[in-house]
Design an enzyme around this catalytic site. Structure first.
Site, PDB file in Angstrom:
ATOM      1  N   GLY A   1      28.382  69.583 -12.803  1.00 58.03           N
ATOM      2  CA  GLY A   1      29.166  70.374 -11.533  1.00 58.03           C
ATOM      3  C   GLY A   1      28.176  71.493 -10.912  1.00 58.03           C
ATOM      4  O   GLY A   1      28.186  71.713  -9.913  1.00 58.03           O
TER       5      GLY A   1
ATOM      6  N   TYR B   1      30.556  63.358 -33.122  1.00 56.13           N
ATOM      7  CA  TYR B   1      29.382  63.739 -32.364  1.00 56.13           C
ATOM      8  C   TYR B   1      28.688  62.716 -31.592  1.00 56.13           C
ATOM      9  O   TYR B   1      28.387  62.760 -30.472  1.00 56.13           O
ATOM     10  CB  TYR B   1      28.277  64.164 -33.681  1.00 56.13           C
TER      11      TYR B   1
END
Length: 329
Positions: free
Chosen positions: A104, A147
């Site tokens: 963003g 992960y």
């Protein structure tokens, strides 16, 4: 006009070397790290520079940087099994919420963003060596899944921003990297073996030691990342050294390098530990004119000298990071 770059995970092993690289190339570097696994000593030599600033901030929370940004490197994430098994939810959050926040920010600033992915997206591979076209063999609910899946999600949302918003994106798939500033007790192969050798302990191998790894020296890795950022290629690219070795043979190399007389002891293989790991770097060679330059013997000598320079207190202390404030119960 001077280019401005934000580097997250900047106080970590890879992040700190990237800060050095971009400072040396004349960039204004904005470093960000919440110091869960990073260490300010890795970047303290940069604090006196006019073209460097540091934010102690968690990227899973809203990220605001005043002024223009040309580039973002997202390297904030626990990367060793010891870390991400202790803080699994934080690991997933930095790969999802953190990546979303930075995408963003890149969209707002019209910046190019490079996302640090990993060879772990290939899981325990059924294809060898691993090329970018291979989709992987990952256990989503295993211990390592926190992960592996965080990184796979990172890649997916990055490509979604690229396709939907036209964002200028890069994805690097990093294979095992080593060099100075690695944490001694972070559970990864090289610092674990060297630490055991320097402390006079036997070297611990999991399984029979026939699993393979391919180790890339830090300067080669950083150069590959730099070239990828400045390219115009948006799909994932493997950056690593294809010089493959078994863990057992590597342990013998460590004993020879350190001049110690330790034995090798064997323990059970952890769940979903990859049995083979070797990058196919054909794309990096063609696209970036990049290939690793530092042979393992040379890189390991430099790395060993770094660990030898540590104090006895650092050498013998156990990992003491306090993760409690980051654990969501």
């Amino acid at each position: 006009m001077q280019k401005r770059i934000l580097i997250t995970g900047a106080a970590g092993f890879l992040g700190s070397h990237l800060c050095d690289k971009f400072i040396s190339e004349g960039y204004y570097v904005i470093a960000m790290d919440n110091l869960i696994t990073g260490d300010l000593k890795n970047i303290e030599h940069l604090f006196k520079l006019e073209n460097f600033e540091f934010y102690n901030h968690d990227v899973t929370k809203f990220v605001h940087i005043p002024g223009k940004l040309d580039y973002i490197l997202h390297f904030a994430s626990p990367a060793s099994p010891i870390d991400y098994l202790k803080i699994p939810i934080q690991t997933l959050k930095v790969g999802s919420l953190g990546t979303h926040n930075l995408l963003g920010l890149a969209k707002e600033k019209k910046a190019t963003i490079l996302i640090a992915s990993t060879s772990e997206v290939y899981g325990d591979p059924l294809v060898h060596p691993q090329s970018e076209e291979y989709y992987g063999n990952v256990n989503t609910i295993g211990p390592r899944g926190v992960y592996d899946e965080a990184k796979r999600f990172q890649e997916s949302i990055t490509m979604a921003y690229h396709r939907f918003h036209g964002l200028d994106t890069r994805i690097v798939r990093i294979f095992n990297t080593y060099g100075p500033r690695m944490r001694l007790n972070d559970g990864r192969v090289i610092p674990a073996f060297i630490g055991q050798a320097l402390r006079g302990e036997d070297l611990t191998i999991f399984g029979k030691g026939l699993q393979t790894r391919s180790f890339c020296y830090i300067t080669d890795q950083v150069e590959g990342i730099y070239k990828l950022l400045l390219s115009n290629y948006s799909l994932p690219v493997n950056i690593g050294n294809p010089d493959e070795i078994t863990i057992r043979d590597f342990a013998e190399e460590i004993i020879k390098l350190t001049g110690t007389q330790q034995k090798i002891v064997y323990q059970d293989l952890p769940e979903n530990d990859p049995l083979q790991r070797q990058p196919d770097i054909s794309l990096a060679k063609k696209l970036l004119n990049w290939s690793p330059k530092v042979p393992r013997e040379e890189g390991m000598k430099k790395t060993f000298e770094y660990f030898k320079s540590l104090s006895k207190e650092e050498l013998f202390k156990k990992e003491h990071k306090d993760f409690s404030k980051h654990i969501i119960k």
